[in-house]
Each structure stands twice: as C-alpha cells, then as structure tokens.
Motif scaffolding. Structure first.
Motif, PDB file in Angstrom:
ATOM      1  N   GLY A  97      40.443  19.041 -38.738  1.00  0.00           N
ATOM      2  CA  GLY A  97      39.373  19.445 -39.198  1.00  0.00           C
ATOM      3  C   GLY A  97      38.381  18.689 -40.079  1.00  0.00           C
ATOM      4  N   ARG A  98      38.873  17.601 -40.344  1.00  0.00           N
ATOM      5  CA  ARG A  98      38.330  16.939 -41.456  1.00  0.00           C
ATOM      6  C   ARG A  98      37.307  15.740 -40.624  1.00  0.00           C
ATOM      7  NH1 ARG A  98      42.225  13.314 -43.923  1.00  0.00           N
ATOM      8  NH2 ARG A  98      43.933  14.044 -42.385  1.00  0.00           N
ATOM      9  N   PHE A  99      37.064  15.736 -39.525  1.00  0.00           N
ATOM     10  CA  PHE A  99      36.214  14.646 -38.965  1.00  0.00           C
ATOM     11  C   PHE A  99      34.849  15.356 -38.607  1.00  0.00           C
ATOM     12  CE2 PHE A  99      35.009  12.613 -34.950  1.00  0.00           C
ATOM     13  CZ  PHE A  99      34.780  11.292 -35.569  1.00  0.00           C
ATOM     14  N   ARG A 100      33.851  14.115 -38.800  1.00  0.00           N
ATOM     15  CA  ARG A 100      32.404  14.303 -38.396  1.00  0.00           C
ATOM     16  C   ARG A 100      32.113  13.194 -37.562  1.00  0.00           C
ATOM     17  NH1 ARG A 100      29.344  15.029 -44.059  1.00  0.00           N
ATOM     18  NH2 ARG A 100      30.531  13.305 -44.513  1.00  0.00           N
ATOM     19  N   LEU A 101      31.376  13.481 -36.408  1.00  0.00           N
ATOM     20  CA  LEU A 101      30.929  12.406 -35.553  1.00  0.00           C
ATOM     21  C   LEU A 101      29.600  11.834 -36.011  1.00  0.00           C
ATOM     22  CD1 LEU A 101      31.335  10.924 -32.900  1.00  0.00           C
ATOM     23  CD2 LEU A 101      30.531  12.977 -31.663  1.00  0.00           C
ATOM     24  N   GLY A 102      29.334  10.698 -36.459  1.00  0.00           N
ATOM     25  CA  GLY A 102      28.284  10.219 -36.727  1.00  0.00           C
ATOM     26  C   GLY A 102      27.804   9.289 -35.439  1.00  0.00           C
ATOM     27  N   LEU A 103      26.551   9.451 -34.734  1.00  0.00           N
ATOM     28  CA  LEU A 103      26.114   8.870 -33.791  1.00  0.00           C
ATOM     29  C   LEU A 103      24.829   8.141 -34.058  1.00  0.00           C
ATOM     30  CD1 LEU A 103      26.619  11.858 -31.255  1.00  0.00           C
ATOM     31  CD2 LEU A 103      28.053   9.782 -31.674  1.00  0.00           C
ATOM     32  N   GLY A 104      24.453   7.020 -33.268  1.00  0.00           N
ATOM     33  CA  GLY A 104      23.471   6.306 -33.241  1.00  0.00           C
ATOM     34  C   GLY A 104      23.045   5.675 -32.008  1.00  0.00           C
ATOM     35  N   SER A 105      21.760   5.113 -32.104  1.00  0.00           N
ATOM     36  CA  SER A 105      21.231   4.127 -30.757  1.00  0.00           C
ATOM     37  C   SER A 105      21.796   2.932 -30.583  1.00  0.00           C
ATOM     38  CB  SER A 105      19.986   4.289 -30.734  1.00  0.00           C
ATOM     39  OG  SER A 105      19.388   3.535 -31.836  1.00  0.00           O
ATOM     40  N   GLY A 106      22.439   2.495 -31.682  1.00  0.00           N
ATOM     41  CA  GLY A 106      23.455   1.456 -31.389  1.00  0.00           C
ATOM     42  C   GLY A 106      22.790   0.027 -31.929  1.00  0.00           C
ATOM     43  N   GLU A 107      23.188  -1.288 -31.732  1.00  0.00           N
ATOM     44  CA  GLU A 107      22.857  -2.622 -31.750  1.00  0.00           C
ATOM     45  C   GLU A 107      23.351  -3.185 -30.935  1.00  0.00           C
ATOM     46  OE1 GLU A 107      25.558  -1.781 -34.282  1.00  0.00           O
ATOM     47  OE2 GLU A 107      24.093  -0.500 -36.024  1.00  0.00           O
ATOM     48  N   ASN A 108      22.625  -4.266 -30.243  1.00  0.00           N
ATOM     49  CA  ASN A 108      22.939  -5.201 -29.134  1.00  0.00           C
ATOM     50  C   ASN A 108      24.059  -6.220 -29.653  1.00  0.00           C
ATOM     51  OD1 ASN A 108      22.537  -6.763 -27.142  1.00  0.00           O
ATOM     52  ND2 ASN A 108      20.978  -7.719 -27.657  1.00  0.00           N
ATOM     53  N   LEU A 109      24.399  -6.163 -30.838  1.00  0.00           N
ATOM     54  CA  LEU A 109      25.600  -7.109 -31.250  1.00  0.00           C
ATOM     55  C   LEU A 109      26.845  -6.394 -30.587  1.00  0.00           C
ATOM     56  CD1 LEU A 109      26.833  -9.082 -33.390  1.00  0.00           C
ATOM     57  CD2 LEU A 109      26.949  -7.112 -35.119  1.00  0.00           C
ATOM     58  N   ASN A 110      26.853  -5.024 -30.439  1.00  0.00           N
ATOM     59  CA  ASN A 110      28.242  -4.459 -29.978  1.00  0.00           C
ATOM     60  C   ASN A 110      28.192  -3.971 -28.705  1.00  0.00           C
ATOM     61  OD1 ASN A 110      29.500  -4.318 -32.698  1.00  0.00           O
ATOM     62  ND2 ASN A 110      27.764  -3.019 -33.096  1.00  0.00           N
TER      63      ASN A 110
END
Length: 321
Positions: A97-110
């Motif tokens: 129960g210690r996890f949070r899911l951080g999301l984003g639209s990303g970078e071309n690099l990856n």
C-alpha cells in the motif's frame, strides 16, 4: 506540514545502487520517494537507464516505511495502459500500500524506441486521458473492453488487485494538463514552483489533493566540485519541458546545452553544503502551495554522502520551513 522526498533517478545509477540508495533514504528519514522511468539518460555523462519497475519491485521488498512513486511513467506509447495498470497493481501489493502511480504524457527521448512516432502535444494529452480511464477501469476489477480513439483493450482483467488501488498522479506544465489532472488525478505532479499550476489544478477539481514538486540539488563539501558535477550531468535541465519533451536522444540534449555555462547551472541549482541555500531553493514550492517536494541529488556516486548529510543537516533545516 510539507513532506520532503528522495529521488531514485534511474538516469544516473544502476539498479542495485538505486535500491541501496532508497534504503538509506528511508533510514535518513525522508518522507517519501519517487523514481524516474526512462529508457535513455538525458546525457551520455549520466550513463544509466535500468528498468524502473524492476527497481520498484526490489525497493518495495528492501524497504518497509517509505512510500514509492513513479515520477513519471508514460502510459501511452512505450507501455500500453493495460500493462501499466498491471504493473502498478503489483507494485502496490509488493509495497503493502505504499505506491502511487505518477503518470505523464512522456518525452520523445524515451518513447521513440518502439518506433511509433511522436504525436503532437495535444494528441499526447488526449492519449493520456484515455489511458487513465483504462487504468482506473482495470483498478475497479472485472473484465474491461475498450475501443477508443487511441487504444483498444480486449477482455483485460487484473487478477491480483490490492485492496486500495494506487492513487494516480498526473504531471502538469500548463492549463490543459492542469485541467486533465484536476479531473482525472488524485494528485498533481510538477517540476516548477508555479502557483498558477496549483490554482489551475484547484479550479478543475484538484482542491484539497496533494501537489508534488521536484527540484535538483547538488551536495558536495566542495562547492566547485558540486557545480562541475551539476553542469556535467544537469545542464540540459534549463531547456524547459516544451523543449525537453521533443528531443529524441542524448546527442540532441548535448547540442541543445552546448553553450550552457557552469555559472548558468549554479544560478538555478543549489550547489555545495550550505543547507540554507538548499532551503531557499525549496521555499518557492512551499509558497506556491505544494504539499510535497522531492529532491534530486545530482550524481550517482554522490548519493550516500548526500544522504548522510541530509539526515544530519538538511532535513532538520527543511522541516523548519
């Protein structure tokens, strides 16, 4: 009270070292931790990019108290959102129960590595919103079928679900992303101490939700050494996210930062061993309304000395803010 976090930066250390570092961060008293999720480092000098989700699984077993979080994962191109949901649910179970899911639209690099092209920013935001809806549906349990604008899901189900799904954080950098985060996120993520981001998040459903910021620092007893290291590994940082999201590889970031000087980096990143200087860099986040601030210590080999210093010197000063 504002909480202070430690960053496992996958671009500057190998997987075993990252786990060692977060264990020490827990011992040092950091309130939470975050990890980047990269396929490439920003610059060749950083030299690493292990798989963040394996690191998180190991960290979940090696620690017992410190919260974990992706900062951030892109659930749209390199990863399908149904797979991200499975990874996040598993990490929540492993961490109890210690996890949070951080999301984003990303970078071309990856994201370029899978050969799917790099969409325009508005399309990336549409993809992120659709991905979050899929992830939440899977967190709810049962079978999910989805045929949307950007993604298809065929009879997917998560067979190992935690009692409490991971909270979802959404990275923001402007009005559209703040609207998305306020509507679909449980917390806001940003890398700039911008009060306008906080207010836009609040106005679109984010009021009362956590706001997590992040900033790089470079501890070393010798300030000149710290400045040189910060310049070597973080001179790309000042390009801003509209630029940083578009460049496809380390050569592009090296070229874009070729004329950045050591003094330019030192003007924007606190360097040395004066905790008051570090505290003054953190203060704008507090003033802007952030509830959590994660620090990035620059330099993989410099983590353990930094963590010793942070435990004894830096964290007491930051808590005094």
């Amino acid at each position: 009270m504002v909480q202070f976090g430690y960053t496992m930066m996958t671009e500057q250390a190998g997987p075993r070292d990252l786990v060692t570092h977060v264990v020490r961060a827990e011992e040092a008293g950091f309130d939470f931790s975050v990890t980047s999720d990269h396929y490439f480092p920003w610059l060749d000098e950083q030299g690493h990019a292990p798989y963040a989700w394996s690191v998180l699984g190991a960290a979940a077993q090696a620690t017992s108290r410190i919260p974990l979080m992706t900062y951030v994962t892109c659930p749209t191109i390199r990863y399908h959102p149904a797979v991200v949901a499975q990874k996040a649910a598993t990490t929540q179970l492993l961490s109890e129960g210690r996890f949070r899911l951080g999301l984003g639209s990303g970078e071309n690099l990856n994201e370029h590595v899978v050969g799917g092209g790099w969409p325009a920013a508005d399309v990336r935001q549409e993809m992120l919103a659709e991905a979050i809806e899929i992830i939440r549906a899977l967190f709810d349990g049962g079978y999910v079928n989805h045929h949307g604008t950007h993604f298809d899901v065929e009879s997917a189900k998560l067979w190992d679900l935690p009692d409490t799904p991971p909270p979802i954080g959404v990275a923001v950098s402007g009005q559209p992303s703040c609207e998305l985060a306020g509507r679909l996120g449980d917390l806001m993520i940003a890398v700039a101490p911008d009060a306008h981001l906080v207010s836009a998040f609040d106005e679109n459903g984010g009021a009362g939700k956590p706001r997590v910021g992040q900033l790089p620092v470079c501890y070393d007893p010798d300030r000149a050494t710290a400045v040189r290291r910060a310049h070597e590994q973080f001179r790309w940082f000042g390009g801003g996210w509209k630029v940083n999201a578009e460049l496809p590889g380390t050569a592009g970031f090296a070229s874009a930062s070729a004329y950045v000087r050591e003094e330019d980096v030192a003007a924007s990143i606190p360097c040395g061993d004066d905790p008051e200087v570090f505290a003054e860099a953190v203060r704008p986040y507090i003033d802007a309304g952030f509830t959590e601030v994660a620090l990035i210590q620059i330099g993989g080999a410099a983590q353990l000395p930094y963590l010793d210093w942070a435990e004894k010197t830096l964290l007491p000063v930051l808590r005094g803010l």
